[in-house]
Design a protein around this motif. Structure first.
Motif, PDB file in Angstrom:
ATOM      1  N   HIS A 134      26.733  47.640  34.917  1.00  0.00           N
ATOM      2  CA  HIS A 134      27.119  46.799  36.055  1.00  0.00           C
ATOM      3  C   HIS A 134      28.098  47.542  36.956  1.00  0.00           C
ATOM      4  N   ILE A 135      28.021  47.257  38.258  1.00  0.00           N
ATOM      5  CA  ILE A 135      28.914  47.833  39.260  1.00  0.00           C
ATOM      6  C   ILE A 135      29.514  46.719  40.095  1.00  0.00           C
ATOM      7  N   GLU A 136      30.797  46.861  40.413  1.00  0.00           N
ATOM      8  CA  GLU A 136      31.467  45.857  41.253  1.00  0.00           C
ATOM      9  C   GLU A 136      32.424  46.565  42.196  1.00  0.00           C
ATOM     10  N   PHE A 137      32.475  46.115  43.474  1.00  0.00           N
ATOM     11  CA  PHE A 137      33.434  46.615  44.447  1.00  0.00           C
ATOM     12  C   PHE A 137      34.476  45.537  44.712  1.00  0.00           C
ATOM     13  N   VAL A 138      35.750  45.931  44.734  1.00  0.00           N
ATOM     14  CA  VAL A 138      36.839  44.984  44.975  1.00  0.00           C
ATOM     15  C   VAL A 138      37.703  45.509  46.116  1.00  0.00           C
ATOM     16  N   SER A 139      37.849  44.718  47.179  1.00  0.00           N
ATOM     17  CA  SER A 139      38.684  45.116  48.305  1.00  0.00           C
ATOM     18  C   SER A 139      40.153  44.868  47.965  1.00  0.00           C
ATOM     19  N   LEU A 140      40.995  45.889  48.160  1.00  0.00           N
ATOM     20  CA  LEU A 140      42.422  45.781  47.894  1.00  0.00           C
ATOM     21  C   LEU A 140      43.234  45.697  49.193  1.00  0.00           C
ATOM     22  N   SER A 141      42.754  46.387  50.218  1.00  0.00           N
ATOM     23  CA  SER A 141      43.386  46.373  51.537  1.00  0.00           C
ATOM     24  C   SER A 141      42.341  46.908  52.515  1.00  0.00           C
ATOM     25  N   PRO A 142      42.628  46.875  53.811  1.00  0.00           N
ATOM     26  CA  PRO A 142      41.642  47.387  54.769  1.00  0.00           C
ATOM     27  C   PRO A 142      41.225  48.836  54.523  1.00  0.00           C
ATOM     28  N   ASP A 143      42.129  49.645  53.965  1.00  0.00           N
ATOM     29  CA  ASP A 143      41.792  51.051  53.743  1.00  0.00           C
ATOM     30  C   ASP A 143      41.799  51.444  52.267  1.00  0.00           C
ATOM     31  N   ARG A 144      41.678  50.473  51.376  1.00  0.00           N
ATOM     32  CA  ARG A 144      41.700  50.761  49.939  1.00  0.00           C
ATOM     33  C   ARG A 144      40.768  49.811  49.221  1.00  0.00           C
ATOM     34  N   ALA A 145      39.961  50.335  48.317  1.00  0.00           N
ATOM     35  CA  ALA A 145      39.059  49.500  47.534  1.00  0.00           C
ATOM     36  C   ALA A 145      38.941  50.059  46.126  1.00  0.00           C
ATOM     37  N   LEU A 146      38.498  49.204  45.224  1.00  0.00           N
ATOM     38  CA  LEU A 146      38.331  49.566  43.822  1.00  0.00           C
ATOM     39  C   LEU A 146      36.861  49.406  43.459  1.00  0.00           C
ATOM     40  N   VAL A 147      36.322  50.405  42.771  1.00  0.00           N
ATOM     41  CA  VAL A 147      34.961  50.283  42.277  1.00  0.00           C
ATOM     42  C   VAL A 147      35.026  50.289  40.746  1.00  0.00           C
ATOM     43  N   VAL A 148      34.360  49.335  40.137  1.00  0.00           N
ATOM     44  CA  VAL A 148      34.393  49.150  38.686  1.00  0.00           C
ATOM     45  C   VAL A 148      33.011  49.474  38.127  1.00  0.00           C
ATOM     46  N   LEU A 149      32.974  50.373  37.161  1.00  0.00           N
ATOM     47  CA  LEU A 149      31.718  50.722  36.484  1.00  0.00           C
ATOM     48  C   LEU A 149      31.790  50.252  35.041  1.00  0.00           C
ATOM     49  N   VAL A 150      30.814  49.483  34.633  1.00  0.00           N
ATOM     50  CA  VAL A 150      30.692  49.068  33.235  1.00  0.00           C
ATOM     51  C   VAL A 150      29.488  49.796  32.653  1.00  0.00           C
ATOM     52  N   PHE A 151      29.723  50.602  31.607  1.00  0.00           N
ATOM     53  CA  PHE A 151      28.647  51.371  30.996  1.00  0.00           C
ATOM     54  C   PHE A 151      28.027  50.592  29.844  1.00  0.00           C
ATOM     55  N   ALA A 152      26.808  50.979  29.503  1.00  0.00           N
ATOM     56  CA  ALA A 152      26.081  50.294  28.438  1.00  0.00           C
ATOM     57  C   ALA A 152      26.770  50.420  27.089  1.00  0.00           C
ATOM     58  N   ASP A 153      27.586  51.467  26.914  1.00  0.00           N
ATOM     59  CA  ASP A 153      28.292  51.642  25.641  1.00  0.00           C
ATOM     60  C   ASP A 153      29.614  50.872  25.593  1.00  0.00           C
ATOM     61  N   GLY A 154      29.875  50.048  26.628  1.00  0.00           N
ATOM     62  CA  GLY A 154      31.085  49.234  26.647  1.00  0.00           C
ATOM     63  C   GLY A 154      32.251  49.867  27.383  1.00  0.00           C
ATOM     64  N   HIS A 155      32.130  51.142  27.744  1.00  0.00           N
ATOM     65  CA  HIS A 155      33.217  51.814  28.457  1.00  0.00           C
ATOM     66  C   HIS A 155      33.314  51.291  29.890  1.00  0.00           C
ATOM     67  N   VAL A 156      34.541  51.110  30.362  1.00  0.00           N
ATOM     68  CA  VAL A 156      34.782  50.629  31.719  1.00  0.00           C
ATOM     69  C   VAL A 156      35.631  51.645  32.464  1.00  0.00           C
ATOM     70  N   GLU A 157      35.211  51.993  33.679  1.00  0.00           N
ATOM     71  CA  GLU A 157      35.992  52.906  34.507  1.00  0.00           C
ATOM     72  C   GLU A 157      36.332  52.226  35.829  1.00  0.00           C
ATOM     73  N   ASN A 158      37.584  52.364  36.269  1.00  0.00           N
ATOM     74  CA  ASN A 158      38.024  51.858  37.561  1.00  0.00           C
ATOM     75  C   ASN A 158      38.498  53.035  38.405  1.00  0.00           C
ATOM     76  N   ARG A 159      38.008  53.123  39.637  1.00  0.00           N
ATOM     77  CA  ARG A 159      38.433  54.200  40.520  1.00  0.00           C
ATOM     78  C   ARG A 159      38.758  53.642  41.905  1.00  0.00           C
ATOM     79  N   LEU A 160      39.840  54.149  42.492  1.00  0.00           N
ATOM     80  CA  LEU A 160      40.197  53.795  43.863  1.00  0.00           C
ATOM     81  C   LEU A 160      39.459  54.706  44.833  1.00  0.00           C
TER      82      LEU A 160
END
Length: 344
Positions: A134-160
Motif C-alpha cells: 500500500h502507498i499513501e501520500f500525506v500533505s504536511l505543508s504547501p511545500d512538504r509532504a510525506l509518502v508512506v510505503l507499506v511492504f508485503a513483509d510488514g515493513h513500513v517506510e516514511n519519507r519526506l
C-alpha cells in the motif's frame, strides 16, 4: 626476511601506528629481543627500505612503513583478537533497541562505529526487494509532504519529499489511488516501470498535478534517489580533525564530497562483496579512497539466506590501529546481519 629483519620491520610498523612518528635505530635497540648494535639495526632498516617496505621522510629521520609495507604487515604479521569489552558494549547498546526502523538502526550503527573508532564510518543499507502492499501520500505543508510505503513483509517506510507546486488533497488521493491500483505485488523498481508505462497510456485521463505527485513521491526510492539513501556517512569531522596539513585536508574533503554525492556506492558494495569477512584497503589500492591517503576497513553483512545485502566500514588514516579496528568492524557486521535476519 629472516627473524631479525622480521622483528625490526614489525617494531617499526607498530611504533609508527602507535604515534605516527618515524622510528629510529636507537629506539629499536633499547628493547630488541637480542643484543644488537644500532649500526646493525640501521643496516637491516636499509635492506627493508631497498625492498620497498620502509621509507624515510627525511635524510636524518628514522623509518616509516610504505603502503607496500603496511599491506605486508596487515596480511602477514597483524594479530587480530576479539573486540575490547568496552567497545562491544557500546556497539551492543546501539543495536539493543526494539525499534522496527532498520534505517534508524543502521544510522545509529554508523554513529556508534564513528564514536568507538574515532574515524569516519560508512554503512550501506539493504535495498528493499519486498513487494509493496500500500502507498499513501500525506500533505504536511504547501511545500512538504510525506509518502508512506507499506511492504508485503510488514515493513513500513516514511519519507519526506517536496511536492509539486499547487498540489491539493484531491490530487494526492488520486495519485495514491493510481499507484495502489498498479501495485499487485510489485517491487519498487517494477512499480516505477509500470507507472511510466501507464502514465504514457493514460496521460489524458490523469490530472496533471496527480501525475507530478506520483513522480515526485516515487523519486525518493527509485533510481538515483534510492542509491543516495542507501549510504550513511557519519563522523566526517573525526577524519578531518586528524589531518594537520592543508593538502591532506583538501584531499580528505574531496573524499567526503565524493561520498556525499554518492557516485561510487555500487563500487563500495563491490569492495565488500569480494569475499566474506573483513577486507582492508590501504591508500591507493582502490580508486574510491586513493585521493585521500586513507584506509578503508569494510565487512559485508548478510541476511538469513547468507546473501550479502549491505556493508559496514570505517575510514581512517593509513596509520589506523588495524588490530583494534578490524575486530570492531567484523563484530558490528555480524551483529547487524543477525538483527536484520531476526527481524525479517
Amino acid at each position: 626476511m629472516n627473524e631479525r629483519s622480521r622483528e625490526v620491520f614489525r617494531r617499526v610498523v607498530e611504533g609508527y601506528l602507535a604515534d605516527g612518528l618515524p622510528v629510529g635505530s636507537r629506539t629499536l635497540t633499547r628493547d630488541f629481543s637480542e643484543k644488537v648494535s644500532a649500526a646493525t639495526i640501521r643496516n637491516v632498516m636499509q635492506d627493508l627500505e631497498y625492498l620497498g617496505l620502509l621509507g624515510s621522510p627525511h635524510v636524518s629521520a628514522g623509518r616509516i612503513p610504505t603502503q607496500l609495507g603496511l599491506r605486508m604487515f596487515v596480511d602477514g604479521l597483524l594479530e587480530i583478537g576479539s573486540p575490547d569489552e568496552t567497545d562491544r558494549e557500546k556497539i551492543d547498546a546501539t543495536l539493543g533497541s526494539d525499534t522496527q526502523d532498520v534505517g534508524g538502526l543502521l544510522d545509529r550503527v554508523g554513529s556508534a562505529l564513528s564514536g568507538v573508532t574515532h574515524g569516519a564510518s560508512l554503512v550501506l543499507t539493504p535495498k528493499r526487494e519486498a513487494p509493496i502492499k500500500h502507498i499513501e501520500f500525506v500533505s504536511l505543508s504547501p511545500d512538504r509532504a510525506l509518502v508512506v510505503l507499506v511492504f508485503a513483509d510488514g515493513h513500513v517506510e516514511n519519507r519526506l519529499f517536496t511536492p509539486p507546486p499547487g498540489q491539493t488533497p484531491s490530487s494526492m488521493r488520486e495519485a495514491a489511488n493510481f499507484l495502489n491500483a498498479l501495485i499487485e505485488g510489485k517491487t519498487i523498481g517494477e512499480l516505477h516501470g509500470a507507472m511510466r508505462k501507464e502514465i504514457e497510456q493514460r496521460r489524458q485521463e490523469i490530472d496533471s498535478l496527480a501525475q507530478e505527485m506520483v513522480q515526485s513521491g516515487l523519486a525518493v526510492w527509485q533510481g538515483e534517489g534510492d542509491q543516495i539513501e542507501r549510504l550513511i556517512v557519519r563522523g566526517r569531522s573525526n577524519l578531518l580533525g586528524d589531518s594537520g596539513e592543508s593538502a591532506d585536508l583538501e584531499r580528505i574533503r574531496k573524499l567526503f564530497d565524493d561520498l556525499e554525492r554518492k557516485r561510487d556506492i555500487a563500487e563500495f558494495l563491490e569492495l565488500a562483496e569480494g569475499g566474506e569477512g573483513v577486507r582492508i584497503f590501504i591508500g591507493s589500492e582502490n580508486k574510491l579512497f586513493s585521493l585521500s591517503g586513507s584506509s578503508l576497513v569494510v565487512s559485508p553483512y548478510m541476511n538469513s539466506d547468507r546473501k550479502i545485502i549491505g556493508a559496514v566500514g570505517v575510514i581512517g588514516p593509513t596509520r589506523l590501529n588495524y588490530g583494534r579496528i578490524v575486530p570492531i568492524v567484523n563484530y558490528t557486521a555480524q551483529l547487524v546481519g543477525k538483527l536484520i535476519s531476526d527481524r525479517s
